[in-house]
Design an enzyme around this catalytic site. Sequence first.
Site, PDB file in Angstrom:
ATOM      1  N   HIS A  85       0.825  -1.209   0.000  1.00  0.00           N
ATOM      2  CA  HIS A  85       0.000   0.000   0.000  1.00  0.00           C
ATOM      3  C   HIS A  85       0.858   1.257   0.000  1.00  0.00           C
ATOM      4  O   HIS A  85       0.570   2.210  -0.730  1.00  0.00           O
ATOM      5  CB  HIS A  85      -0.916  -0.008   1.222  1.00  0.00           C
ATOM      6  N   TYR A  95      -9.673   4.252   2.970  1.00  0.00           N
ATOM      7  CA  TYR A  95     -10.243   3.151   3.756  1.00  0.00           C
ATOM      8  C   TYR A  95     -11.755   3.266   3.966  1.00  0.00           C
ATOM      9  O   TYR A  95     -12.461   2.250   3.861  1.00  0.00           O
ATOM     10  CB  TYR A  95      -9.494   3.012   5.079  1.00  0.00           C
ATOM     11  N   GLU A 137       0.730   1.999   8.122  1.00  0.00           N
ATOM     12  CA  GLU A 137       1.149   2.669   6.892  1.00  0.00           C
ATOM     13  C   GLU A 137       1.598   4.097   7.147  1.00  0.00           C
ATOM     14  O   GLU A 137       2.525   4.591   6.481  1.00  0.00           O
ATOM     15  CB  GLU A 137       0.014   2.618   5.868  1.00  0.00           C
ATOM     16  N   ARG A 206       3.410  -0.802 -11.194  1.00  0.00           N
ATOM     17  CA  ARG A 206       3.905  -2.176 -11.066  1.00  0.00           C
ATOM     18  C   ARG A 206       5.081  -2.197 -10.086  1.00  0.00           C
ATOM     19  O   ARG A 206       5.893  -1.262 -10.056  1.00  0.00           O
ATOM     20  CB  ARG A 206       4.378  -2.725 -12.411  1.00  0.00           C
ATOM     21  N   GLY A 276      13.143 -18.391 -13.477  1.00  0.00           N
ATOM     22  CA  GLY A 276      12.826 -17.291 -14.383  1.00  0.00           C
ATOM     23  C   GLY A 276      13.236 -15.941 -13.825  1.00  0.00           C
ATOM     24  O   GLY A 276      14.319 -15.776 -13.268  1.00  0.00           O
ATOM     25  N   PRO A 281      15.303 -10.668  -6.974  1.00  0.00           N
ATOM     26  CA  PRO A 281      15.639 -10.431  -5.567  1.00  0.00           C
ATOM     27  C   PRO A 281      16.798 -11.301  -5.098  1.00  0.00           C
ATOM     28  O   PRO A 281      17.546 -10.917  -4.192  1.00  0.00           O
ATOM     29  CB  PRO A 281      14.344 -10.770  -4.826  1.00  0.00           C
ATOM     30  N   PHE A 397       5.964 -13.699  -3.441  1.00  0.00           N
ATOM     31  CA  PHE A 397       5.098 -13.755  -4.613  1.00  0.00           C
ATOM     32  C   PHE A 397       5.268 -12.485  -5.426  1.00  0.00           C
ATOM     33  O   PHE A 397       5.328 -11.392  -4.870  1.00  0.00           O
ATOM     34  CB  PHE A 397       3.626 -13.869  -4.197  1.00  0.00           C
TER      35      PHE A 397
END
Length: 404
Positions: A85, A95, A137, A206, A276, A281, A397
């Site tokens: 976020h 929110y 946050e 992205r 791949g 990272p 992920f």
Amino acid sequence: MLSEKTIQTIKSTVPVLEVHGTAITKKFYELLFANHPELLNIFNHANQKQGKQQTALANAVYAAAQHIDKLEAILPVVKQIAHKHRSLGVRAEHYPIVGEHLLAAIQEVLGKAANAEILRAWGEAYNVIADVFISVEADMYKQSQEQYGGWAEFRPFRVARKVKESDVITSFYLVPQDGGAIAAFKPGQYISVNIQIPDDPHTHIRQYSLSDASGKPYYRISVKREDSIQGHPAGKVSVFLHEQVKEGDVLAISAPAGDFTLEQQDAKPVVLISGGVGLTPMISMLNTLAKTDSSRPVTFIHAAQHGDMHAMREHVEELALEHPQLSVYWCYAKPTDRDRVLNSFHKEGLIDFPWLTSVVGTKESSFYFCGPIPFMKAVNEILKEWGVRETNIHYEFFGPASTL
């Protein structure tokens, strides 16, 4: 704090969420974007079309209902989402909008089953959970802006270099347009790139892992071009970066974020496993280890379709020559004739239990892995079968959080 009555009401909805959770979140996004199309500038449209975002939110809501009486149990997940976020520019004012449309979606999907008591309980619970996110946050925004070289939201960076790493992966070296300092980052973290594509009404954000060690005068991201395949559309942003963005162009990026990071104080041997573009990272972690820790045993394993799709191979092999504690292995699913002539890989086919356990010295290592979800599931199953402790297994992920 939530009352006992509210907690029990929320818990009573767990079986319903297990069945209807994705239908609720699908309806939620339909309502949200119909009433607030400006939020399409934040959300990943591809994840929406593929249903990934709806599933991830359904899992999060389900987990919140399960653990509503001990929300501290989901705090690690809260922090993981909060990193996303913060990198996207989500703010406290978003929110209430989300809460309103989530309750509306629950009511529309469940109909009469969503009585006034259930809606009241979920409204109360949502506000408590939202307050946790807003607080976490806010601290992240503050830390991001106040750190040396830091900033809030997006900052313009110039593409200083564009380097083709393989048939499908290209690296972009990014330097601040203002010439100022840039924030340090932990190996494994990512940045968000905010792209405005000509003739597209929405911006597209992205996340891309940083693929080098911290402490350099640039950030490097290494982007795989996602072409259309088997009914999946081409990646709008990745294709734009590969085809349209050139050296000298300016991109808006967030400060580094993410909680999938190398534990540098850990003395155990480390095993880095990638498939791949999941190597990005891992390269950051490897470069950091090579720079800061000359004694810790490192095993680096990368899986690719074949040599032409294998990025940064020469760099890793050069590090192996310089650092005796580094062992390197390549696994090619479909090696080319050239790969065979050069004898340029260590295993043909997929990573499996006998091979992985034979090249890794000990299961008492810290394992980090990243790649396509089927690849990660396979690696995770091998490590579980081997008896690797859960605390020594770390993975990331690309995209909305899922489960292995």
